[in-house]
Motif scaffolding. Structure first.
Motif, mmCIF file in Angstrom:
data_model
loop_
_atom_site.group_PDB
_atom_site.id
_atom_site.type_symbol
_atom_site.label_atom_id
_atom_site.label_comp_id
_atom_site.label_asym_id
_atom_site.label_seq_id
_atom_site.Cartn_x
_atom_site.Cartn_y
_atom_site.Cartn_z
ATOM 1 N N UNK A 121 0.831 -1.212 0.000
ATOM 2 C CA UNK A 121 0.000 0.000 0.000
ATOM 3 C C UNK A 121 0.863 1.260 0.000
ATOM 4 N N UNK A 122 1.940 1.257 0.790
ATOM 5 C CA UNK A 122 2.854 2.401 0.830
ATOM 6 C C UNK A 122 3.475 2.628 -0.542
ATOM 7 N N UNK A 123 3.884 1.559 -1.217
ATOM 8 C CA UNK A 123 4.480 1.682 -2.549
ATOM 9 C C UNK A 123 3.484 2.245 -3.560
ATOM 10 N N UNK A 124 2.236 1.780 -3.512
ATOM 11 C CA UNK A 124 1.214 2.251 -4.454
ATOM 12 C C UNK A 124 0.880 3.715 -4.193
ATOM 13 N N UNK A 125 0.715 4.089 -2.926
ATOM 14 C CA UNK A 125 0.408 5.488 -2.599
ATOM 15 C C UNK A 125 1.577 6.388 -2.993
ATOM 16 N N UNK A 151 -5.771 13.099 -8.754
ATOM 17 C CA UNK A 151 -5.066 12.690 -7.541
ATOM 18 C C UNK A 151 -4.920 13.913 -6.647
ATOM 19 N N UNK A 152 -5.435 13.807 -5.438
ATOM 20 C CA UNK A 152 -5.302 14.874 -4.448
ATOM 21 C C UNK A 152 -4.101 14.534 -3.573
ATOM 22 N N UNK A 153 -3.005 15.290 -3.663
ATOM 23 C CA UNK A 153 -1.808 14.969 -2.884
ATOM 24 C C UNK A 153 -2.048 14.956 -1.372
ATOM 25 N N UNK A 154 -2.954 15.777 -0.882
ATOM 26 C CA UNK A 154 -3.244 15.807 0.554
ATOM 27 C C UNK A 154 -3.892 14.488 0.980
ATOM 28 N N UNK A 155 -4.860 14.015 0.209
ATOM 29 C CA UNK A 155 -5.507 12.740 0.503
ATOM 30 C C UNK A 155 -4.505 11.598 0.433
ATOM 31 N N UNK A 156 -3.633 11.647 -0.559
ATOM 32 C CA UNK A 156 -2.626 10.594 -0.697
ATOM 33 C C UNK A 156 -1.637 10.619 0.470
ATOM 34 N N UNK A 157 -1.292 11.796 0.961
ATOM 35 C CA UNK A 157 -0.399 11.882 2.124
ATOM 36 C C UNK A 157 -1.070 11.305 3.363
ATOM 37 N N UNK A 158 -2.366 11.562 3.524
ATOM 38 C CA UNK A 158 -3.107 10.977 4.644
ATOM 39 C C UNK A 158 -3.099 9.451 4.518
ATOM 40 N N UNK A 159 -3.319 8.938 3.300
ATOM 41 C CA UNK A 159 -3.265 7.491 3.078
ATOM 42 C C UNK A 159 -1.881 6.935 3.388
ATOM 43 N N UNK A 160 -0.851 7.682 3.021
ATOM 44 C CA UNK A 160 0.521 7.250 3.294
ATOM 45 C C UNK A 160 0.804 7.206 4.794
ATOM 46 N N UNK A 161 0.355 8.216 5.510
ATOM 47 C CA UNK A 161 0.545 8.240 6.970
ATOM 48 C C UNK A 161 -0.224 7.092 7.621
ATOM 49 N N UNK A 162 -1.448 6.853 7.159
ATOM 50 C CA UNK A 162 -2.250 5.757 7.707
ATOM 51 C C UNK A 162 -1.589 4.403 7.458
ATOM 52 N N UNK A 163 -1.074 4.193 6.262
ATOM 53 C CA UNK A 163 -0.403 2.928 5.944
ATOM 54 C C UNK A 163 0.874 2.766 6.770
ATOM 55 N N UNK A 164 1.591 3.860 6.967
ATOM 56 C CA UNK A 164 2.817 3.808 7.779
ATOM 57 C C UNK A 164 2.489 3.470 9.225
ATOM 58 N N UNK A 165 1.436 4.073 9.761
ATOM 59 C CA UNK A 165 1.022 3.781 11.140
ATOM 60 C C UNK A 165 0.563 2.329 11.281
ATOM 61 N N UNK A 166 -0.130 1.812 10.277
ATOM 62 C CA UNK A 166 -0.564 0.415 10.309
ATOM 63 C C UNK A 166 0.643 -0.515 10.269
ATOM 64 N N UNK A 167 1.626 -0.157 9.454
ATOM 65 C CA UNK A 167 2.863 -0.943 9.389
ATOM 66 C C UNK A 167 3.540 -0.954 10.758
ATOM 67 N N UNK A 168 3.631 0.213 11.382
ATOM 68 C CA UNK A 168 4.244 0.320 12.712
ATOM 69 C C UNK A 168 3.458 -0.468 13.757
ATOM 70 N N UNK A 169 2.130 -0.480 13.652
ATOM 71 C CA UNK A 169 1.308 -1.260 14.591
ATOM 72 C C UNK A 169 1.585 -2.749 14.442
ATOM 73 N N UNK A 170 1.785 -3.209 13.214
ATOM 74 C CA UNK A 170 2.120 -4.615 12.996
ATOM 75 C C UNK A 170 3.502 -4.952 13.546
#
Length: 153
Positions: free
Chosen positions: A20-24, A114-133
């Motif tokens: 997900x991080x790579x795609x975002x 593509x909204x860069x702000x939305x994509x940055x939020x998605x990137x932060x969310x994916x990073x946090x999920x990765x860290x939770x794992x």
């Protein structure tokens, strides 16, 4: 539940979030791409996840994995996987830039939706999920280590 099941769930989550991080990241990098090899602007991509379940009713060995979304079956959660990476069917955003090399006859250029702000939020969310794992993996490891210390004593 087996000894390594917690590790398997956490690592599958890390793998899925890495995709997900790579795609975002690709979406952010191509937010201004107006011309691709296929022609037209870049198309935003999204990752679709699916649960990976173990069929406990017909289990033959530890590798007997089934994938389903049915709630009425004898399945145990085994992890998460990337089902597919799909392209968005959103229409491109048209901007008036007559001097742009990709402008049409009327002077409009098609940009990806593509909204860069939305994509940055998605990137932060994916990073946090990765860290939770990672945290779940480390917690499972410390529990196992403590269990082995207790059994050893």
């Amino acid at each position: 539940m087996g000894f390594f099941d917690g590790y398997n769930v956490a690592t599958s989550g890390m793998s899925a979030q890495r995709t997900r991080i790579n795609v975002v990241s690709a979406n952010i990098a191509n937010a201004q791409t107006t011309h691709t090899a296929e022609g037209g602007p870049y198309k935003k991509q999204n990752v679709v996840f699916e649960d990976v379940l173990l069929n406990t009713g017909k289990k033959v060995n530890s590798n007997d994995i089934e994938q389903t979304n049915s709630k009425d079956s004898n399945y145990e959660l085994r992890g998460v996987a990337v089902k597919s990476v799909i392209q968005s069917d959103a229409k491109p955003v048209m901007r008036y830039e007559p001097a742009h090399p990709d402008a049409n006859e009327e002077g409009y250029v098609a940009y990806p939706d593509i909204n860069p702000v939305t994509e940055m939020v998605n990137l932060i969310e994916a990073t946090r999920s990765y860290e939770a794992n990672i945290a779940a993996f480390n917690t499972h490891k410390s529990i196992d280590t403590k269990t082995l210390e207790i059994l050893k004593a």
